[in-house]
Motif scaffolding. Structure first.
Motif: not given
Ligand code: SF4
Ligand code: SF4
Length: 392
Positions: A157-160, A164-172, A192-202
Protein backbone atom coordinates in the motif's frame (compact mmCIF):
# COMPACT_ATOMS: atom_id res chain seq x y z
CA UNK A 1 -8.25 10.87 -11.12
CA UNK A 2 -8.99 14.59 -10.56
CA UNK A 3 -11.23 16.15 -13.22
CA UNK A 4 -10.47 19.86 -13.71
CA UNK A 5 -13.30 20.14 -16.27
CA UNK A 6 -16.03 19.40 -13.75
CA UNK A 7 -14.47 21.21 -10.78
CA UNK A 8 -16.46 24.39 -10.04
CA UNK A 9 -13.71 25.85 -7.83
CA UNK A 10 -16.31 26.12 -5.06
CA UNK A 11 -13.83 25.26 -2.26
CA UNK A 12 -16.24 22.86 -0.52
CA UNK A 13 -13.51 20.20 -0.42
CA UNK A 14 -11.15 22.46 1.54
CA UNK A 15 -13.82 23.95 3.81
CA UNK A 16 -15.05 20.45 4.62
CA UNK A 17 -11.58 18.96 5.15
CA UNK A 18 -11.32 18.15 8.86
CA UNK A 19 -7.61 19.03 8.88
CA UNK A 20 -7.36 22.43 7.18
CA UNK A 21 -9.68 24.67 9.27
CA UNK A 22 -10.31 27.33 6.59
CA UNK A 23 -13.24 29.67 6.11
CA UNK A 24 -15.29 29.40 2.90
CA UNK A 25 -13.70 32.50 1.36
CA UNK A 26 -10.13 31.38 2.23
CA UNK A 27 -10.93 27.94 0.79
CA UNK A 28 -12.19 29.43 -2.49
CA UNK A 29 -8.94 31.38 -2.95
CA UNK A 30 -6.88 28.36 -2.01
CA UNK A 31 -8.59 25.94 -4.39
CA UNK A 32 -8.13 28.28 -7.37
CA UNK A 33 -4.39 28.36 -6.71
CA UNK A 34 -4.30 24.62 -5.99
CA UNK A 35 -6.08 23.61 -9.20
CA UNK A 36 -4.42 26.15 -11.50
CA UNK A 37 -0.83 26.13 -10.26
CA UNK A 38 -0.88 22.85 -8.31
CA UNK A 39 0.54 24.63 -5.28
CA UNK A 40 -0.95 24.98 -1.83
CA UNK A 41 1.20 24.61 1.23
CA UNK A 42 -1.90 24.84 3.44
CA UNK A 43 -3.46 21.80 1.78
CA UNK A 44 -0.33 19.72 1.27
CA UNK A 45 1.00 20.29 4.80
CA UNK A 46 -2.30 19.33 6.42
CA UNK A 47 -3.50 16.64 4.04
CA UNK A 48 -3.59 13.10 5.40
CA UNK A 49 -4.73 11.63 2.09
CA UNK A 50 -7.86 10.36 3.80
CA UNK A 51 -10.14 10.71 0.77
CA UNK A 52 -12.95 12.38 2.73
CA UNK A 53 -13.10 15.37 0.36
CA UNK A 54 -13.88 13.00 -2.53
CA UNK A 55 -17.08 12.03 -0.72
CA UNK A 56 -18.27 15.64 -0.24
CA UNK A 57 -17.33 17.16 -3.61
CA UNK A 58 -20.69 18.10 -5.23
CA UNK A 59 -19.38 17.35 -8.74
CA UNK A 60 -17.39 14.20 -7.87
CA UNK A 61 -14.27 15.79 -9.33
CA UNK A 62 -11.90 13.81 -7.09
CA UNK A 63 -10.08 16.53 -5.09
CA UNK A 64 -8.23 13.95 -2.99
CA UNK A 65 -6.88 12.48 -6.22
CA UNK A 66 -5.45 15.89 -7.15
CA UNK A 67 -3.59 15.98 -3.85
CA UNK A 68 -2.36 12.44 -4.46
CA UNK A 69 -1.12 13.29 -7.97
CA UNK A 70 0.78 16.32 -6.60
CA UNK A 71 2.30 14.22 -3.80
CA UNK A 72 3.44 11.55 -6.25
CA UNK A 73 5.14 14.21 -8.39
CA UNK A 74 6.87 15.66 -5.31
CA UNK A 75 8.11 12.28 -4.12
CA UNK A 76 9.38 11.46 -7.61
CA UNK A 77 11.59 14.55 -7.24
CA UNK A 78 12.58 14.40 -3.58
CA UNK A 79 12.33 10.71 -2.66
CA UNK A 80 10.57 9.38 0.43
CA UNK A 81 11.67 9.16 4.05
CA UNK A 82 13.28 5.88 5.09
CA UNK A 83 10.80 5.65 7.97
CA UNK A 84 7.86 5.28 5.61
CA UNK A 85 9.28 2.43 3.51
CA UNK A 86 8.25 -1.05 4.70
CA UNK A 87 11.18 -2.85 3.11
CA UNK A 88 13.68 -5.23 4.58
CA UNK A 89 16.50 -3.51 2.66
CA UNK A 90 15.74 -0.19 4.45
CA UNK A 91 17.49 -0.73 7.80
CA UNK A 92 15.55 1.88 9.81
CA UNK A 93 11.85 2.21 9.11
CA UNK A 94 8.71 2.43 11.19
CA UNK A 95 8.44 -1.38 11.45
CA UNK A 96 12.07 -1.94 12.53
CA UNK A 97 11.55 0.85 15.10
CA UNK A 98 8.51 -1.08 16.39
CA UNK A 99 10.50 -4.30 16.55
CA UNK A 100 12.93 -2.84 19.11
CA UNK A 101 10.41 -3.28 21.92
CA UNK A 102 10.00 -6.92 23.12
CA UNK A 103 12.41 -7.80 20.34
CA UNK A 104 13.11 -11.45 21.14
CA UNK A 105 9.45 -12.37 21.45
CA UNK A 106 8.53 -10.52 18.24
CA UNK A 107 11.44 -11.97 16.23
CA UNK A 108 10.49 -15.51 17.23
CA UNK A 109 6.93 -14.96 15.98
CA UNK A 110 8.12 -13.18 12.83
CA UNK A 111 10.24 -16.18 11.80
CA UNK A 112 7.05 -18.23 11.79
CA UNK A 113 4.98 -15.61 9.93
CA UNK A 114 7.65 -15.16 7.25
CA UNK A 115 8.10 -18.90 6.69
CA UNK A 116 4.57 -20.29 6.67
CA UNK A 117 3.88 -23.85 5.52
CA UNK A 118 2.15 -24.64 2.21
CA UNK A 119 -1.57 -24.08 2.57
CA UNK A 120 -4.59 -23.11 0.49
CA UNK A 121 -5.62 -20.48 3.04
CA UNK A 122 -3.87 -18.31 5.64
CA UNK A 123 -4.37 -15.38 7.98
CA UNK A 124 -2.67 -12.29 6.56
CA UNK A 125 -1.44 -9.93 9.31
CA UNK A 126 -0.01 -6.98 7.41
CA UNK A 127 3.03 -5.10 8.71
CA UNK A 128 1.75 -3.19 11.78
CA UNK A 129 0.46 -6.35 13.50
CA UNK A 130 3.65 -8.25 12.58
CA UNK A 131 6.01 -5.68 14.13
CA UNK A 132 4.14 -3.41 16.50
CA UNK A 133 0.76 -4.68 17.72
CA UNK A 134 1.87 -8.30 17.94
CA UNK A 135 -0.26 -8.87 21.05
CA UNK A 136 -3.28 -9.21 18.74
CA UNK A 137 -2.01 -12.58 17.54
CA UNK A 138 -1.99 -14.21 20.99
CA UNK A 139 -5.26 -16.05 20.64
CA UNK A 140 -6.69 -19.45 19.83
CA UNK A 141 -8.74 -17.76 17.09
CA UNK A 142 -5.67 -18.07 14.84
CA UNK A 143 -5.06 -21.77 15.52
CA UNK A 144 -6.95 -23.03 12.48
CA UNK A 145 -4.69 -21.74 9.68
CA UNK A 146 -1.08 -20.65 9.08
CA UNK A 147 -0.31 -17.00 9.76
CA UNK A 148 1.50 -14.89 7.18
CA UNK A 149 3.24 -11.60 7.98
CA UNK A 150 6.37 -9.45 7.89
CA UNK A 151 7.70 -6.95 5.37
CA UNK A 152 8.48 -9.82 2.98
CA UNK A 153 4.71 -10.12 2.45
CA UNK A 154 3.81 -6.40 2.84
CA UNK A 155 0.69 -5.53 0.85
CA UNK A 156 2.55 -2.69 -0.90
CA UNK A 157 0.00 0.00 0.00
CA UNK A 158 2.79 2.43 0.84
CA UNK A 159 4.37 1.84 -2.60
CA UNK A 160 1.15 2.83 -4.36
CA UNK A 161 0.68 5.86 -2.09
CA UNK A 162 4.21 7.15 -2.65
CA UNK A 163 5.44 5.81 -5.98
CA UNK A 164 2.25 5.20 -7.94
CA UNK A 165 0.43 2.39 -9.68
CA UNK A 166 3.27 1.21 -11.94
CA UNK A 167 5.52 0.47 -8.95
CA UNK A 168 2.60 -1.09 -7.07
CA UNK A 169 2.03 -3.38 -10.04
CA UNK A 170 5.62 -4.65 -9.87
CA UNK A 171 5.30 -5.34 -6.13
CA UNK A 172 1.89 -6.96 -6.70
CA UNK A 173 3.34 -9.33 -9.31
CA UNK A 174 6.08 -10.43 -6.90
CA UNK A 175 3.63 -10.80 -4.06
CA UNK A 176 1.23 -12.85 -6.14
CA UNK A 177 4.09 -15.16 -7.18
CA UNK A 178 5.06 -15.57 -3.50
CA UNK A 179 1.45 -16.49 -2.65
CA UNK A 180 1.34 -18.99 -5.51
CA UNK A 181 4.60 -20.56 -4.33
CA UNK A 182 2.91 -21.19 -0.99
CA UNK A 183 -0.12 -22.73 -2.71
CA UNK A 184 -2.39 -19.97 -1.38
CA UNK A 185 -5.84 -19.44 -2.83
CA UNK A 186 -7.42 -17.51 0.03
CA UNK A 187 -6.24 -14.88 2.52
CA UNK A 188 -8.02 -13.59 5.59
CA UNK A 189 -6.76 -10.05 6.05
CA UNK A 190 -6.60 -8.01 9.25
CA UNK A 191 -5.79 -4.57 7.88
CA UNK A 192 -8.25 -2.52 5.75
CA UNK A 193 -5.41 -1.14 3.62
CA UNK A 194 -4.20 -4.70 2.89
CA UNK A 195 -7.80 -5.57 1.96
CA UNK A 196 -7.94 -2.64 -0.41
CA UNK A 197 -4.68 -3.67 -2.12
CA UNK A 198 -5.45 -7.39 -2.34
CA UNK A 199 -9.13 -7.17 -3.16
CA UNK A 200 -9.45 -4.04 -5.28
CA UNK A 201 -6.11 -2.62 -6.47
CA UNK A 202 -4.14 -5.73 -7.53
CA UNK A 203 -6.99 -7.43 -9.40
CA UNK A 204 -7.09 -4.24 -11.56
CA UNK A 205 -3.30 -3.91 -11.91
CA UNK A 206 -1.94 -7.45 -12.02
CA UNK A 207 -3.26 -9.83 -14.69
CA UNK A 208 -4.48 -13.10 -13.16
CA UNK A 209 -4.42 -11.82 -9.55
CA UNK A 210 -7.38 -13.92 -8.46
CA UNK A 211 -6.96 -14.65 -4.75
CA UNK A 212 -10.07 -14.91 -2.61
CA UNK A 213 -9.72 -12.27 0.11
CA UNK A 214 -11.89 -12.02 3.19
CA UNK A 215 -11.64 -9.53 6.05
CA UNK A 216 -11.11 -10.92 9.53
CA UNK A 217 -14.53 -9.48 10.48
CA UNK A 218 -16.23 -11.34 7.59
CA UNK A 219 -14.41 -14.54 8.54
CA UNK A 220 -15.50 -14.32 12.20
CA UNK A 221 -19.07 -13.44 11.27
CA UNK A 222 -19.18 -16.50 8.99
CA UNK A 223 -17.81 -18.71 11.80
CA UNK A 224 -20.49 -17.40 14.12
CA UNK A 225 -23.25 -18.04 11.57
CA UNK A 226 -21.98 -21.59 11.08
CA UNK A 227 -22.10 -22.14 14.86
CA UNK A 228 -18.32 -22.70 15.03
CA UNK A 229 -17.65 -19.94 17.52
CA UNK A 230 -19.48 -18.92 20.70
CA UNK A 231 -19.49 -15.44 22.18
CA UNK A 232 -20.00 -16.55 25.75
CA UNK A 233 -18.85 -13.29 27.40
CA UNK A 234 -21.06 -10.46 26.05
CA UNK A 235 -19.36 -7.06 25.97
CA UNK A 236 -22.36 -5.13 27.35
CA UNK A 237 -20.87 -1.77 26.33
CA UNK A 238 -21.79 1.11 24.05
CA UNK A 239 -19.16 1.01 21.33
CA UNK A 240 -18.55 3.27 18.36
CA UNK A 241 -16.53 2.42 15.26
CA UNK A 242 -13.65 4.36 13.76
CA UNK A 243 -14.21 3.39 10.10
CA UNK A 244 -10.98 3.04 8.15
CA UNK A 245 -10.26 5.54 5.34
CA UNK A 246 -9.24 2.56 3.19
CA UNK A 247 -12.88 1.36 3.22
CA UNK A 248 -13.98 4.40 1.22
CA UNK A 249 -13.01 2.98 -2.15
CA UNK A 250 -14.10 -0.58 -1.43
CA UNK A 251 -17.28 -2.25 -2.58
CA UNK A 252 -19.47 -4.54 -0.48
CA UNK A 253 -20.47 -4.61 3.12
CA UNK A 254 -17.28 -3.12 4.56
CA UNK A 255 -19.15 -0.80 6.90
CA UNK A 256 -21.94 -3.10 8.03
CA UNK A 257 -19.89 -6.25 8.70
CA UNK A 258 -18.00 -4.88 11.73
CA UNK A 259 -21.24 -3.38 13.06
CA UNK A 260 -23.06 -6.72 12.78
CA UNK A 261 -20.13 -8.44 14.46
CA UNK A 262 -20.10 -5.95 17.35
CA UNK A 263 -23.82 -6.50 17.93
CA UNK A 264 -23.28 -10.26 18.03
CA UNK A 265 -20.52 -9.68 20.61
CA UNK A 266 -23.17 -8.11 22.86
CA UNK A 267 -22.22 -4.47 22.24
CA UNK A 268 -24.62 -1.64 21.51
CA UNK A 269 -23.28 0.19 18.46
CA UNK A 270 -23.50 3.97 18.69
CA UNK A 271 -22.49 6.22 15.80
CA UNK A 272 -20.17 9.18 15.59
CA UNK A 273 -21.47 12.14 13.57
CA UNK A 274 -19.04 11.29 10.75
CA UNK A 275 -19.34 7.60 10.00
CA UNK A 276 -19.11 5.01 7.24
CA UNK A 277 -18.07 6.49 3.86
CA UNK A 278 -18.12 9.98 5.42
CA UNK A 279 -16.03 9.01 8.42
CA UNK A 280 -13.14 11.29 9.45
CA UNK A 281 -9.56 10.03 9.58
CA UNK A 282 -7.85 9.26 12.94
CA UNK A 283 -4.86 11.45 12.01
CA UNK A 284 -2.13 8.79 11.99
CA UNK A 285 -0.83 9.58 8.46
CA UNK A 286 0.28 12.98 9.81
CA UNK A 287 1.67 11.71 13.13
CA UNK A 288 5.33 12.23 12.12
CA UNK A 289 5.16 15.08 9.61
CA UNK A 290 2.52 17.25 11.30
CA UNK A 291 1.79 15.97 14.82
CA UNK A 292 -0.19 19.10 15.78
CA UNK A 293 -2.69 18.44 12.95
CA UNK A 294 -2.81 14.73 13.87
CA UNK A 295 -3.61 15.67 17.48
CA UNK A 296 -6.35 18.08 16.43
CA UNK A 297 -8.22 15.49 14.38
CA UNK A 298 -7.84 12.83 17.08
CA UNK A 299 -9.40 15.31 19.51
CA UNK A 300 -12.32 15.92 17.11
CA UNK A 301 -12.90 12.17 16.66
CA UNK A 302 -12.87 11.53 20.38
CA UNK A 303 -15.29 14.44 20.91
CA UNK A 304 -17.66 12.78 18.40
CA UNK A 305 -17.32 9.45 20.22
CA UNK A 306 -18.12 11.11 23.55
CA UNK A 307 -21.12 12.91 22.00
CA UNK A 308 -22.37 9.55 20.71
CA UNK A 309 -22.33 8.21 24.28
CA UNK A 310 -19.64 5.61 23.53
CA UNK A 311 -17.78 3.80 26.30
CA UNK A 312 -15.15 2.48 23.88
CA UNK A 313 -13.95 2.94 20.30
CA UNK A 314 -13.42 -0.09 18.06
CA UNK A 315 -10.91 0.13 15.19
CA UNK A 316 -10.26 -2.20 12.27
CA UNK A 317 -6.98 -0.54 11.24
CA UNK A 318 -4.22 -0.71 13.86
CA UNK A 319 -3.04 2.75 12.75
CA UNK A 320 -6.27 4.08 14.28
CA UNK A 321 -4.86 3.14 17.71
CA UNK A 322 -3.50 6.69 17.29
CA UNK A 323 -6.75 7.79 18.94
CA UNK A 324 -5.66 6.12 22.20
CA UNK A 325 -3.97 9.12 23.85
CA UNK A 326 -6.84 11.56 23.30
CA UNK A 327 -9.43 8.86 24.04
CA UNK A 328 -7.91 8.03 27.42
CA UNK A 329 -8.11 11.72 28.39
CA UNK A 330 -11.89 11.29 27.96
CA UNK A 331 -11.88 7.92 29.79
CA UNK A 332 -12.49 5.95 26.60
CA UNK A 333 -10.61 2.77 25.65
CA UNK A 334 -9.62 2.03 22.05
CA UNK A 335 -9.74 -1.64 21.03
CA UNK A 336 -9.03 -3.44 17.81
CA UNK A 337 -12.26 -5.21 16.82
CA UNK A 338 -10.31 -8.48 16.95
CA UNK A 339 -9.45 -7.92 20.63
CA UNK A 340 -13.15 -7.46 21.37
CA UNK A 341 -13.85 -10.84 19.77
CA UNK A 342 -11.14 -12.35 21.97
CA UNK A 343 -12.82 -10.88 25.05
CA UNK A 344 -16.24 -12.17 23.92
CA UNK A 345 -14.94 -15.75 23.61
CA UNK A 346 -13.58 -15.56 27.15
CA UNK A 347 -9.94 -14.74 26.47
CA UNK A 348 -8.04 -12.00 28.24
CA UNK A 349 -6.01 -10.18 25.55
CA UNK A 350 -2.95 -8.32 26.91
CA UNK A 351 -4.14 -4.98 25.39
CA UNK A 352 -0.74 -3.32 25.94
CA UNK A 353 -1.52 -0.59 23.42
CA UNK A 354 -0.44 2.36 25.57
CA UNK A 355 2.83 0.65 26.48
CA UNK A 356 3.47 -0.26 22.84
CA UNK A 357 2.78 3.30 21.67
CA UNK A 358 4.96 4.91 24.29
CA UNK A 359 7.78 2.44 23.52
CA UNK A 360 7.42 3.29 19.82
CA UNK A 361 7.85 6.98 20.65
CA UNK A 362 10.96 6.20 22.80
CA UNK A 363 12.45 3.95 20.12
CA UNK A 364 11.84 6.65 17.56
CA UNK A 365 13.63 9.29 19.67
CA UNK A 366 16.52 6.87 20.28
CA UNK A 367 16.82 6.09 16.57
CA UNK A 368 17.01 9.82 15.78
CA UNK A 369 19.53 10.48 18.58
CA UNK A 370 21.71 7.65 17.26
CA UNK A 371 21.53 9.07 13.73
CA UNK A 372 20.48 12.75 13.62
CA UNK A 373 20.35 12.60 9.80
CA UNK A 374 17.78 9.79 9.84
CA UNK A 375 14.83 11.95 8.82
CA UNK A 376 16.84 13.47 5.98
CA UNK A 377 17.49 10.12 4.33
CA UNK A 378 15.48 9.84 1.15
CA UNK A 379 14.85 6.86 -1.09
CA UNK A 380 13.17 6.14 -4.39
CA UNK A 381 11.76 2.91 -5.69
CA UNK A 382 12.27 2.51 -9.44
CA UNK A 383 11.21 -0.58 -11.34
CA UNK A 384 10.87 -2.40 -8.05
CA UNK A 385 14.38 -1.62 -6.81
CA UNK A 386 15.39 0.64 -3.96
CA UNK A 387 17.27 3.12 -6.03
CA UNK A 388 18.59 6.29 -4.59
CA UNK A 389 19.75 7.40 -1.18
CA UNK A 390 20.75 10.97 -0.68
CA UNK A 391 20.52 13.81 1.80
CA UNK A 392 18.23 16.73 1.25
S1 SF4 B 1 -13.01 19.57 -6.29
FE1 SF4 B 1 -15.23 19.57 -5.92
S2 SF4 B 1 -15.49 20.49 -3.90
FE2 SF4 B 1 -13.41 20.96 -4.57
S3 SF4 B 1 -13.56 22.97 -5.55
FE3 SF4 B 1 -13.83 21.45 -7.17
S4 SF4 B 1 -16.03 21.12 -7.31
FE4 SF4 B 1 -15.68 22.18 -5.38
S1 SF4 C 1 -7.77 13.86 1.40
FE1 SF4 C 1 -8.57 14.18 3.50
S2 SF4 C 1 -6.98 15.39 4.53
FE2 SF4 C 1 -6.59 15.53 2.31
S3 SF4 C 1 -7.63 17.42 1.65
FE3 SF4 C 1 -9.07 15.68 1.36
S4 SF4 C 1 -10.28 15.64 3.27
FE4 SF4 C 1 -8.46 16.86 3.69
Amino acid sequence: MFCADTCKLCGACITGCPFTDMTASQAKEEIVQFVRSRRSDAVMKNCAGCGYCNTICPTQSGPADLRREIRLTRIAQTGASCLSLMREDVPENIMTVGLKHNREEKETALKIYMNPPQSEAAFYLGCAISYIYTDLTKTKLLDELPVLGGMKYCCGGYIRNMFGDEEAKIWGQRLFQAFRDLGLKKLIAFCPECMQMLKKVYPELVPGFDLEVQSIAEYLLEKKRMGKIAFSHPLNKRITLQDSCAFRSMPGDVYETPRKLLELLGARVVEMKHNRRKSWCCGVPLAVVNPAAADRIAEKRVAEAVAAGAEAIAVSCSGCFALTKKASQSHLEVFNLFELVQIAIGENPPHRIKEEMSQMANNFIQAISADPDLLKKRYRIEKGELKELYFK
